[in-house]
Write a protein that holds these residues in place. Sequence first.
Motif, PDB file in Angstrom:
ATOM      1  N   LEU A 131       5.866   6.643   4.154  1.00 54.87           N
ATOM      2  CA  LEU A 131       4.731   7.563   4.215  1.00 54.87           C
ATOM      3  C   LEU A 131       3.546   7.074   3.391  1.00 54.87           C
ATOM      4  O   LEU A 131       2.397   7.138   3.842  1.00 54.87           O
ATOM      5  CB  LEU A 131       5.151   8.959   3.750  1.00 54.87           C
ATOM      6  CG  LEU A 131       6.051   9.740   4.695  1.00 54.87           C
ATOM      7  CD1 LEU A 131       6.470  11.067   4.059  1.00 54.87           C
ATOM      8  CD2 LEU A 131       5.354   9.986   6.021  1.00 54.87           C
ATOM      9  N   LEU A 132       3.831   6.590   2.190  1.00 58.46           N
ATOM     10  CA  LEU A 132       2.742   6.089   1.353  1.00 58.46           C
ATOM     11  C   LEU A 132       2.082   4.856   1.969  1.00 58.46           C
ATOM     12  O   LEU A 132       0.864   4.702   1.900  1.00 58.46           O
ATOM     13  CB  LEU A 132       3.259   5.776  -0.052  1.00 58.46           C
ATOM     14  CG  LEU A 132       3.611   6.987  -0.905  1.00 58.46           C
ATOM     15  CD1 LEU A 132       4.352   6.561  -2.163  1.00 58.46           C
ATOM     16  CD2 LEU A 132       2.359   7.773  -1.251  1.00 58.46           C
ATOM     17  N   ILE A 142      11.733   7.147   2.796  1.00 54.53           N
ATOM     18  CA  ILE A 142      10.733   7.967   3.490  1.00 54.53           C
ATOM     19  C   ILE A 142       9.419   7.977   2.715  1.00 54.53           C
ATOM     20  O   ILE A 142       8.338   7.837   3.300  1.00 54.53           O
ATOM     21  CB  ILE A 142      11.275   9.398   3.721  1.00 54.53           C
ATOM     22  CG1 ILE A 142      12.392   9.366   4.755  1.00 54.53           C
ATOM     23  CG2 ILE A 142      10.164  10.355   4.135  1.00 54.53           C
ATOM     24  CD1 ILE A 142      13.182  10.654   4.863  1.00 54.53           C
ATOM     25  N   LEU A 143       9.518   8.108   1.401  1.00 52.52           N
ATOM     26  CA  LEU A 143       8.294   8.074   0.581  1.00 52.52           C
ATOM     27  C   LEU A 143       7.578   6.739   0.715  1.00 52.52           C
ATOM     28  O   LEU A 143       6.349   6.692   0.825  1.00 52.52           O
ATOM     29  CB  LEU A 143       8.628   8.321  -0.881  1.00 52.52           C
ATOM     30  CG  LEU A 143       8.858   9.762  -1.294  1.00 52.52           C
ATOM     31  CD1 LEU A 143       9.410   9.824  -2.715  1.00 52.52           C
ATOM     32  CD2 LEU A 143       7.563  10.542  -1.201  1.00 52.52           C
ATOM     33  N   LEU A 156       1.936   4.241   5.184  1.00 50.15           N
ATOM     34  CA  LEU A 156       1.206   4.690   6.369  1.00 50.15           C
ATOM     35  C   LEU A 156      -0.138   5.332   6.020  1.00 50.15           C
ATOM     36  O   LEU A 156      -1.087   5.240   6.803  1.00 50.15           O
ATOM     37  CB  LEU A 156       2.048   5.679   7.176  1.00 50.15           C
ATOM     38  CG  LEU A 156       3.182   5.070   7.999  1.00 50.15           C
ATOM     39  CD1 LEU A 156       3.990   6.176   8.668  1.00 50.15           C
ATOM     40  CD2 LEU A 156       2.647   4.099   9.034  1.00 50.15           C
ATOM     41  N   ILE A 157      -0.224   5.983   4.871  1.00 47.40           N
ATOM     42  CA  ILE A 157      -1.499   6.611   4.524  1.00 47.40           C
ATOM     43  C   ILE A 157      -2.473   5.626   3.902  1.00 47.40           C
ATOM     44  O   ILE A 157      -3.580   6.003   3.538  1.00 47.40           O
ATOM     45  CB  ILE A 157      -1.316   7.833   3.605  1.00 47.40           C
ATOM     46  CG1 ILE A 157      -0.699   7.456   2.265  1.00 47.40           C
ATOM     47  CG2 ILE A 157      -0.525   8.918   4.281  1.00 47.40           C
ATOM     48  CD1 ILE A 157      -0.711   8.593   1.255  1.00 47.40           C
TER      49      ILE A 157
END
Length: 74
Positions: free
Chosen positions: A41-42, A37-38, A44-45
């Motif tokens: 998310l990283l 998940i990290l 995606l940002i």
Amino acid sequence: MWAMTQSSISLFFRGKLFAEPAKAYRQIAIGVAVTAILLVLLALIGAPVWVASLLAAAIGGSLQPYLFRNLRYR
């Protein structure tokens, strides 16, 4: 040292390393899920993939001692 590592790996894959294998597998799955998940998310940002994977691996790896603190070994 190498013999101990081989013995532990062998016991792990035979399901005899932990007193409660289901709990150990659940904790491993939690660590993998948090790391994945990290990473997503990283990425995606906007972080480069190598930075995202480095940070996710560092955080996920540092989470393992916390997850494994109450596991009992045979």
